[in-house]
Scaffold this active site. Structure first.
Site, PDB file in Angstrom:
ATOM      1  CB  ALA A   1     -14.211   5.589 -23.284  1.00  0.00           C
TER       2      ALA A   1
ATOM      3  N   GLY B   1     -20.797   4.854 -29.370  1.00  0.00           N
ATOM      4  CA  GLY B   1     -19.541   5.127 -30.067  1.00  0.00           C
ATOM      5  C   GLY B   1     -18.479   5.682 -29.140  1.00  0.00           C
ATOM      6  CG  ASP B   2     -18.811   9.603 -27.541  1.00  0.00           C
ATOM      7  OD1 ASP B   2     -18.101   9.722 -28.555  1.00  0.00           O
ATOM      8  OD2 ASP B   2     -19.714  10.404 -27.240  1.00  0.00           O
ATOM      9  CB  THR B   3     -19.334   3.564 -24.517  1.00  0.00           C
ATOM     10  OG1 THR B   3     -20.227   4.512 -23.927  1.00  0.00           O
ATOM     11  CG2 THR B   3     -19.006   2.491 -23.494  1.00  0.00           C
TER      12      THR B   3
END
Length: 211
Positions: free
Chosen positions: A9, A4-6
């Site tokens: 980003a 999710g963070d990737t």
């Protein structure tokens, strides 16, 4: 970094470059797909993302020139370059666990696979599978960025060519046993040894099949 963070980003990066929202979302999704296929908590390098966006196989047997270029790019991006090597004849869970641990030590993992001739010189008998097959299996692992065949008994030529930040071997080796120790120090890297997971049962298949 999680998927999710990737994704977020990658999306933000693409938007900052001026891509439309739909295209930026594709970039974010490609980055997330990359880290999902990697062991543990991993990052999506520029090389991995570019390959995913081109629709290329994530990993394939490499060359020394390609690995050297990737190592230089990774180092320029502030990533740690990790190198290891071995025969990898009859790849087993000890090998895969070791390579996953090695991958976690940096941003780029290069694996040298001994050629048929160098493996024969090292062990006195030829390997049971060809260098092409052994390298292809190693290259297919999610933890490995570059796998290449080399023809020397030690990894010294690879160390001199790639100048890894970390050279890693299994815990069944002691630093004093390794001919590569001096070469690693000469290029400014460090030598690490990792624990070893017991190998899978490699008795002949016909002895393990119920008749």
């Amino acid at each position: 970094m999680g998927a999710g963070d990737t994704f977020v980003a990658g999306l933000a990066y693409a938007l900052a470059l001026g891509l439309p929202v739909e295209a930026a979302a594709d970039v974010g999704q490609a980055a997330a797909d990359v880290v999902v296929g990697l062991p543990g908590t991993s990052t999506c390098t520029g090389e991995r993302l570019a390959a995913a966006l081109r629709g290329e196989p994530a990993r394939r047997v490499s060359t020394l020139a390609a690995a050297r270029e990737a190592a230089a790019a990774a180092r320029a991006a502030g990533q740690t370059v990790v190198l290891t090597n071995g025969v990898f004849d009859g790849l087993h869970r000890g090998h895969t666990a070791f390579l996953e641990d090695a991958a976690r030590m940096g941003g780029l993992l290069v694996v040298g696979v001994n050629s048929d001739q160098s493996a024969h010189r090292l062990h006195g008998t030829p390997p049971s599978t060809t260098e092409d097959d052994r390298a292809a299996v190693v290259a297919a692992l999610a933890s490995v960025d570059h796998a290449l065949v080399f023809d020397s008994e030690t990894a010294v030529p690879l160390i001199e060519a790639l100048a890894p930040d970390v050279y890693v071997k299994g815990g069944d080796y002691l630093p004093g046993m390794l001919a590569e120790a001096g070469a690693v120090e000469a290029v400014g890297g460090r030598l690490e040894t990792l624990g070893w997971t017991e190998r899978a049962d490699r008795r002949p298949i016909d002895t393990r099949v119920d008749r």
